[in-house]
Design a protein around this motif. Structure first.
Motif, short mmCIF file in Angstrom:
data_model
loop_
_atom_site.label_atom_id
_atom_site.label_comp_id
_atom_site.label_asym_id
_atom_site.label_seq_id
_atom_site.Cartn_x
_atom_site.Cartn_y
_atom_site.Cartn_z
N GLY A 1 -66.27 -18.18 28.83
CA GLY A 1 -67.29 -18.87 29.59
C GLY A 1 -68.30 -17.86 30.12
N PRO A 2 -69.09 -18.26 31.10
CA PRO A 2 -70.16 -17.38 31.58
C PRO A 2 -69.73 -16.27 32.53
N SER A 3 -68.50 -16.32 33.09
CA SER A 3 -68.20 -15.36 34.15
C SER A 3 -66.77 -14.83 34.21
N ILE A 4 -65.93 -15.14 33.22
CA ILE A 4 -64.55 -14.68 33.25
C ILE A 4 -64.36 -13.63 32.16
N ILE A 5 -63.78 -12.50 32.54
CA ILE A 5 -63.49 -11.42 31.61
C ILE A 5 -61.99 -11.49 31.31
N GLY A 6 -61.65 -11.76 30.06
CA GLY A 6 -60.25 -11.96 29.69
C GLY A 6 -59.74 -10.89 28.75
N TYR A 7 -58.41 -10.69 28.80
CA TYR A 7 -57.74 -9.68 27.99
C TYR A 7 -56.59 -10.36 27.25
N GLY A 8 -56.61 -10.26 25.93
CA GLY A 8 -55.60 -10.92 25.13
C GLY A 8 -55.78 -12.43 25.19
N GLN A 9 -54.98 -13.13 24.41
CA GLN A 9 -55.03 -14.59 24.41
C GLN A 9 -53.72 -15.14 23.89
N TYR A 10 -53.49 -16.39 24.17
CA TYR A 10 -52.28 -17.06 23.70
C TYR A 10 -52.57 -18.53 23.49
N GLY B 1 -46.75 -14.81 36.75
CA GLY B 1 -45.99 -15.06 37.97
C GLY B 1 -45.90 -16.54 38.31
N TYR B 2 -46.80 -17.32 37.76
CA TYR B 2 -46.80 -18.77 37.98
C TYR B 2 -45.88 -19.47 36.99
N CYS B 3 -45.72 -18.88 35.80
CA CYS B 3 -44.98 -19.52 34.71
C CYS B 3 -43.52 -19.13 34.63
N ASP B 4 -43.09 -18.14 35.38
CA ASP B 4 -41.78 -17.55 35.14
C ASP B 4 -41.13 -17.15 36.46
N GLN C 1 -49.53 -2.48 39.20
CA GLN C 1 -48.16 -2.92 38.95
C GLN C 1 -48.09 -4.45 38.82
N LEU C 2 -48.85 -5.15 39.66
CA LEU C 2 -48.90 -6.62 39.58
C LEU C 2 -49.43 -7.07 38.22
N ILE C 3 -50.51 -6.45 37.79
CA ILE C 3 -51.11 -6.81 36.50
C ILE C 3 -50.12 -6.52 35.38
N ALA C 4 -49.45 -5.36 35.44
CA ALA C 4 -48.48 -4.99 34.41
C ALA C 4 -47.30 -5.95 34.37
N ALA C 5 -46.77 -6.31 35.53
CA ALA C 5 -45.63 -7.23 35.59
C ALA C 5 -46.02 -8.60 35.03
N ASP C 6 -47.23 -9.03 35.37
CA ASP C 6 -47.71 -10.30 34.87
C ASP C 6 -47.89 -10.25 33.35
N TRP C 7 -48.46 -9.16 32.85
CA TRP C 7 -48.68 -9.00 31.42
C TRP C 7 -47.35 -9.05 30.66
N GLU C 8 -46.36 -8.35 31.18
CA GLU C 8 -45.03 -8.35 30.56
C GLU C 8 -44.43 -9.76 30.54
N ALA C 9 -44.61 -10.50 31.62
CA ALA C 9 -44.11 -11.87 31.67
C ALA C 9 -44.80 -12.75 30.64
N MET C 10 -46.11 -12.60 30.51
CA MET C 10 -46.84 -13.42 29.53
C MET C 10 -46.39 -13.09 28.10
N LEU C 11 -46.13 -11.82 27.83
CA LEU C 11 -45.65 -11.45 26.49
C LEU C 11 -44.25 -11.99 26.23
N ARG C 12 -43.43 -12.05 27.27
CA ARG C 12 -42.08 -12.59 27.13
C ARG C 12 -42.13 -14.11 26.91
N ILE C 13 -42.97 -14.78 27.68
CA ILE C 13 -43.06 -16.25 27.61
C ILE C 13 -43.78 -16.71 26.34
N TYR C 14 -44.87 -15.99 26.01
CA TYR C 14 -45.71 -16.34 24.86
C TYR C 14 -45.84 -15.12 23.96
N PRO C 15 -44.83 -14.84 23.14
CA PRO C 15 -44.90 -13.66 22.26
C PRO C 15 -46.13 -13.69 21.36
N GLU C 16 -46.62 -12.49 21.06
CA GLU C 16 -47.82 -12.42 20.18
C GLU C 16 -47.45 -12.74 18.76
#
Length: 145
Positions: A48-57, A88-91, A130-145
């Motif tokens: 969109g016009p204002s969100i910078i995102g990293y990776g996708q699922y 952190g919201y999904c797991d 650390q928060l970003i890293a923990a969240d990233w690890e959770a997303m990879l666990r929940i939604y593998p690439e």
């Protein structure tokens, strides 16, 4: 089912960040971009016009709705930086770790899957990373690439 309104765009995230005002918010956005790149190993894309995102699922909700979204990201909004940290919201495991880290972070507010920070000077950047890293690890666990 309809597509989500917020989609990947062709806008260059570096150009978007360079236009962020005021300068203090722009400087914070550059620090956040570096931090997200370091943690995720992904180059950013504009959503969109204002969100910078990293990776996708992709996932399908129980309702049948298909979702295509970024794994993590942020938006340097006028009032506050909005950090999109869905893990952190999904797991439950990630949520527990998230609570431990938030207790040490500094000044912030939260929404369902968002972390709101007025300015980076209000928080401990090592804890934020650390928060970003923990969240990233959770997303990879929940939604593998």
């Amino acid at each position: 089912m309809s597509e989500a309104k917020t989609q990947i765009t062709d806008v260059d995230p570096a150009q978007f960040i360079a236009a962020v005002e005021p300068k203090a918010k722009r400087d914070d956005a550059q620090v956040l971009d570096e931090m997200f790149r370091k943690v995720t190993g992904h180059a950013p894309q504009m959503w969109g016009p204002s969100i910078i995102g990293y990776g996708q699922y992709r996932t399908t909700y129980a309702s049948g709705r298909d979702v295509h979204w970024m794994r993590a990201g942020f938006s340097p909004r006028k009032a506050k930086h909005s950090l999109y940290l869905m893990g952190g919201y999904c797991d439950d495991i990630a949520a527990s770790r998230r609570d431990e880290l938030l207790a040490k972070l500094g000044k912030y507010k939260t929404g369902k899957s968002c972390l709101y920070i007025n300015k980076l000077a209000d928080v401990d950047l090592a804890i934020l990373e650390q928060l970003i890293a923990a969240d990233w690890e959770a997303m990879l666990r929940i939604y593998p690439e």
